[in-house]
Scaffold this active site. Structure first.
Site, PDB file in Angstrom:
ATOM      1  N   TYR A  74       0.819  -1.225   0.000  1.00 17.38           N
ATOM      2  CA  TYR A  74       0.000   0.000   0.000  1.00 17.38           C
ATOM      3  C   TYR A  74       0.850   1.272   0.000  1.00 17.38           C
ATOM      4  O   TYR A  74       0.320   2.364   0.134  1.00 17.38           O
ATOM      5  CB  TYR A  74      -0.927   0.018   1.214  1.00 17.38           C
ATOM      6  CG  TYR A  74      -1.932  -1.112   1.221  1.00 17.38           C
ATOM      7  CD1 TYR A  74      -2.882  -1.226   0.219  1.00 17.38           C
ATOM      8  CD2 TYR A  74      -1.926  -2.067   2.220  1.00 17.38           C
ATOM      9  CE1 TYR A  74      -3.794  -2.260   0.217  1.00 17.38           C
ATOM     10  CE2 TYR A  74      -2.835  -3.120   2.228  1.00 17.38           C
ATOM     11  CZ  TYR A  74      -3.757  -3.209   1.222  1.00 17.38           C
ATOM     12  OH  TYR A  74      -4.651  -4.241   1.218  1.00 17.38           O
ATOM     13  N   VAL A 105       6.959   3.195   6.811  1.00 17.08           N
ATOM     14  CA  VAL A 105       6.035   3.175   5.678  1.00 17.08           C
ATOM     15  C   VAL A 105       4.985   4.269   5.851  1.00 17.08           C
ATOM     16  O   VAL A 105       4.765   5.104   4.956  1.00 17.08           O
ATOM     17  CB  VAL A 105       5.355   1.782   5.542  1.00 17.08           C
ATOM     18  CG1 VAL A 105       4.254   1.826   4.508  1.00 17.08           C
ATOM     19  CG2 VAL A 105       6.393   0.722   5.176  1.00 17.08           C
ATOM     20  N   LYS A 141      13.662  12.642   3.056  1.00 16.84           N
ATOM     21  CA  LYS A 141      13.129  11.858   1.922  1.00 16.84           C
ATOM     22  C   LYS A 141      11.755  11.275   2.237  1.00 16.84           C
ATOM     23  O   LYS A 141      11.567  10.634   3.261  1.00 16.84           O
ATOM     24  CB  LYS A 141      14.094  10.714   1.586  1.00 16.84           C
ATOM     25  CG  LYS A 141      15.388  11.182   0.956  1.00 16.84           C
ATOM     26  CD  LYS A 141      16.170  10.041   0.342  1.00 16.84           C
ATOM     27  CE  LYS A 141      16.812   9.152   1.352  1.00 16.84           C
ATOM     28  NZ  LYS A 141      17.686   8.134   0.786  1.00 16.84           N
ATOM     29  N   GLU A 243      22.970   4.903   1.611  1.00 14.88           N
ATOM     30  CA  GLU A 243      22.369   3.895   0.718  1.00 14.88           C
ATOM     31  C   GLU A 243      23.192   2.599   0.714  1.00 14.88           C
ATOM     32  O   GLU A 243      22.843   1.644   0.011  1.00 14.88           O
ATOM     33  CB  GLU A 243      22.292   4.444  -0.716  1.00 14.88           C
ATOM     34  CG  GLU A 243      21.212   5.494  -0.906  1.00 14.88           C
ATOM     35  CD  GLU A 243      19.813   4.896  -0.854  1.00 14.88           C
ATOM     36  OE1 GLU A 243      19.575   3.884  -1.524  1.00 14.88           O
ATOM     37  OE2 GLU A 243      18.987   5.438  -0.106  1.00 14.88           O
TER      38      GLU A 243
HETATM   39  N1  LIG Z   1      12.897   8.169   4.072  1.00 14.26           N
HETATM   40  C1  LIG Z   1      13.945   7.521   4.426  1.00 14.26           C
HETATM   41  O1  LIG Z   1      15.010   8.056   4.411  1.00 14.26           O
HETATM   42  C2  LIG Z   1      13.810   6.088   4.894  1.00 14.26           C
HETATM   43  C3  LIG Z   1      14.815   5.525   5.679  1.00 14.26           C
HETATM   44  C4  LIG Z   1      14.642   4.226   6.159  1.00 14.26           C
HETATM   45  C5  LIG Z   1      13.501   3.512   5.831  1.00 14.26           C
HETATM   46  N2  LIG Z   1      12.549   4.088   5.028  1.00 14.26           N
HETATM   47  C6  LIG Z   1      11.341   3.341   4.675  1.00 14.26           C
HETATM   48  O2  LIG Z   1      10.712   2.899   5.864  1.00 14.26           O
HETATM   49  C7  LIG Z   1      10.068   1.660   5.630  1.00 14.26           C
HETATM   50  C8  LIG Z   1      10.463   0.678   6.715  1.00 14.26           C
HETATM   51  O3  LIG Z   1      10.094   1.213   7.969  1.00 14.26           O
HETATM   52  P1  LIG Z   1       9.665   0.286   9.196  1.00 14.26           P
HETATM   53  O4  LIG Z   1      10.705  -0.732   9.390  1.00 14.26           O
HETATM   54  O5  LIG Z   1       9.296   1.182  10.294  1.00 14.26           O
HETATM   55  O6  LIG Z   1       8.419  -0.513   8.604  1.00 14.26           O
HETATM   56  P2  LIG Z   1       6.857  -0.403   8.825  1.00 14.26           P
HETATM   57  O7  LIG Z   1       6.394   0.988   8.790  1.00 14.26           O
HETATM   58  O8  LIG Z   1       6.256  -1.356   7.864  1.00 14.26           O
HETATM   59  O9  LIG Z   1       6.656  -0.968  10.299  1.00 14.26           O
HETATM   60  C9  LIG Z   1       7.022  -2.298  10.605  1.00 14.26           C
HETATM   61  C10 LIG Z   1       5.821  -3.074  11.175  1.00 14.26           C
HETATM   62  O10 LIG Z   1       5.561  -2.614  12.503  1.00 14.26           O
HETATM   63  C11 LIG Z   1       4.180  -2.259  12.642  1.00 14.26           C
HETATM   64  N3  LIG Z   1       4.187  -1.234  13.676  1.00 14.26           N
HETATM   65  C12 LIG Z   1       4.522   0.077  13.546  1.00 14.26           C
HETATM   66  N4  LIG Z   1       4.557   0.654  14.757  1.00 14.26           N
HETATM   67  C13 LIG Z   1       4.225  -0.305  15.657  1.00 14.26           C
HETATM   68  C14 LIG Z   1       4.116  -0.308  17.083  1.00 14.26           C
HETATM   69  N5  LIG Z   1       4.422   0.754  17.811  1.00 14.26           N
HETATM   70  N6  LIG Z   1       3.742  -1.463  17.680  1.00 14.26           N
HETATM   71  C15 LIG Z   1       3.506  -2.579  16.947  1.00 14.26           C
HETATM   72  N7  LIG Z   1       3.613  -2.646  15.612  1.00 14.26           N
HETATM   73  C16 LIG Z   1       3.983  -1.503  14.982  1.00 14.26           C
HETATM   74  C17 LIG Z   1       3.755  -1.872  11.256  1.00 14.26           C
HETATM   75  O11 LIG Z   1       2.366  -2.001  11.058  1.00 14.26           O
HETATM   76  C18 LIG Z   1       4.528  -2.882  10.406  1.00 14.26           C
HETATM   77  O12 LIG Z   1       3.841  -4.111  10.385  1.00 14.26           O
HETATM   78  C19 LIG Z   1      10.473   1.196   4.242  1.00 14.26           C
HETATM   79  O13 LIG Z   1       9.418   1.424   3.345  1.00 14.26           O
HETATM   80  C20 LIG Z   1      11.649   2.086   3.903  1.00 14.26           C
HETATM   81  O14 LIG Z   1      11.760   2.322   2.525  1.00 14.26           O
HETATM   82  C21 LIG Z   1      12.688   5.358   4.578  1.00 14.26           C
END
Ligand SMILES: NC(=O)c1ccc[n+]([C@@H]2O[C@H](COP(=O)([O-])OP(=O)(O)OC[C@H]3O[C@@H](n4cnc5c(N)ncnc54)[C@H](O)[C@@H]3O)[C@@H](O)[C@H]2O)c1
Length: 384
Positions: A74, A105, A141, A243
């Protein structure tokens, strides 16, 4: 306990608060100068937490909430449009603020909504994963995925402030907590290797950390990120080092349609890209070993069995659409990557921080990773 940091990226600056008390948020919100708040939250977060937050905000200004189903699937422009339309129906205006409550995300999607609505309205992040709190909110970003690859549609957009509520991290699974620490490992090997001994003592595979230990992770992440982003806010020169591990990492994450977590992909990518750095004559063998040791110490290697599902060719074909394309002249037989010359030092200088990696070097390196993991009792067959 409330800690305050200043995030400086280029000429831009914003405050970052880490607290173990949700009520601290309101005092900080008062300084932002808005007439209403719209909380956009990940529906995996405890609903009582969001209801409590809404009640707190409503003591000061009007507040609406929008829940979002979160997954890499999504993380799309369609979702950005749907959320924007829902916010418009609820009455969002130019003096409103979006409060993004969730992981990386949710933060990336809501960040893009904030940047696009009325050509830009105020944005606050309340990151609820380690990944978001120590990495994604420390960058401007914002991006979503397309059919062809990760984070290909996006923009740079500054938040007004970050408020990490440590209590919200307590519901995070150990798997997700660890996935967030993979970026810290990346920062250690690529920017602040002098901190490795101190951190090595604290990191553990039980995934048990105190508030103060989390604060140390955050402090080091901020130091590593801001040391380069202050000079390179658009991450096109030396900050491209962030990266490192991501070309291979994004590819397996993308192939798995999000089943492999971002941080798990990065952990795998760090191993493969360190081996590539060695194969091309840059990293020494003992420096490659440090990558494995740190990843083993946090126990993330045991989370990587899903990577076995993909062949070298599948991974290679996705990498060919990686978002680092276009920095240098490419050819069909190679993929651009960020590599390390030594621990704490990115390969390249001036404007040339990207190296072309020929396919045979990639294949040899990924096989070396498979062999090493197999020797540590993991079975890797397909990527042989
Ligand atoms: N903009 C940037 O510079 C940058 C840097 C690093 C990562 N990202 C992006 O971030 C994403 C990865 O982030 P992520 O690892 O946080 O993943 P995510 O947002 O998918 O969260 C991981 C999981 O934890 C759950 N979750 C979130 N908060 C929670 C909480 N407090 N308690 C229980 N469950 C919870 C979510 O629903 C998901 O299932 C990727 O899409 C990546 O591309 C962007």
């Amino acid at each position: 306990m409330l800690y305050e940091y200043r995030i400086i990226i280029g000429e831009l600056e914003y405050p970052y608060y880490l607290s173990d008390n949700t009520e601290d948020f309101i005092e900080k919100l008062k300084k932002i100068g808005i007439n209403s708040a719209f909380i956009v939250f990940d529906d995996a977060i405890n609903v009582d937490y969001v209801t409590g937050l809404k009640k707190l905000v409503q003591k000061e200004i009007s507040c609406e909430v929008v829940s979002v189903k979160v997954s890499e699937k999504y993380k799309s422009l369609k979702e950005v449009e749907l959320i924007s339309e829902r916010l418009l129906e609820l009455g969002i205006n130019r003096k409103s603020c979006i409060v993004a409550v969730g992981g990386g995300v949710l933060g990336n999607i809501a960040g893009l909504v904030a940047g696009l609505l009325f050509r830009g309205i105020k944005l606050i992040h309340i990151p609820t994963t380690v990944m978001a709190a120590t990495d994604s909110v420390l960058s401007l970003k914002q991006a979503v995925n397309t059919r062809l690859g990760k984070n290909l549609l996006g923009m740079f957009y500054k938040p007004e402030m970050i408020f990490t509520d440590h209590t919200s991290l307590l519901s995070l699974s150990k798997r997700d907590y660890n996935a967030g620490l993979a970026e810290l490992v990346k920062n250690l090997v690529s920017v602040i290797p002098q901190q490795i001994p101190e951190l090595y003592e604290i990191l553990n595979d039980r995934v048990e950390y105190t508030f103060d230990e989390f604060n140390l992770f955050l402090d080091l992440s901020i130091k590593a990120k801001c040391s380069l982003l202050k000079r390179d806010m658009y991450e096109k020169k030396e900050a491209l080092v962030f990266e490192y591990g991501h070309t291979v990492g994004h590819a397996v994450e993308f192939l798995s349609k999000g089943e492999i977590k971002h941080g798990e992909g990065v952990a795998f990518g760090l191993m493969v890209e360190s081996e590539i750095s060695h194969e091309l004559g840059y990293l020494k063998e003992n420096e490659v070993d440090i990558h494995y040791k740190l990843l083993e110490k946090i126990g993330i290697i045991n989370q990587l069995s899903n990577v076995e599902a993909y062949t070298k060719d599948e991974i290679w074909n996705v990498m060919r659409h990686d978002n680092k394309r276009g920095y240098i002249t490419e050819n069909d037989g190679s993929v651009p990557m960020v590599l390390l010359k030594s621990l704490g030092k990115c390969c390249g200088e001036d404007t040339n921080y990207i190296k072309l990696v020929p396919k045979p070097v990639f294949e040899k390196s990924i096989k070396k990773v498979a062999d090493r993991l197999r020797n540590s009792s993991r079975i890797f067959s397909k990527i042989d």
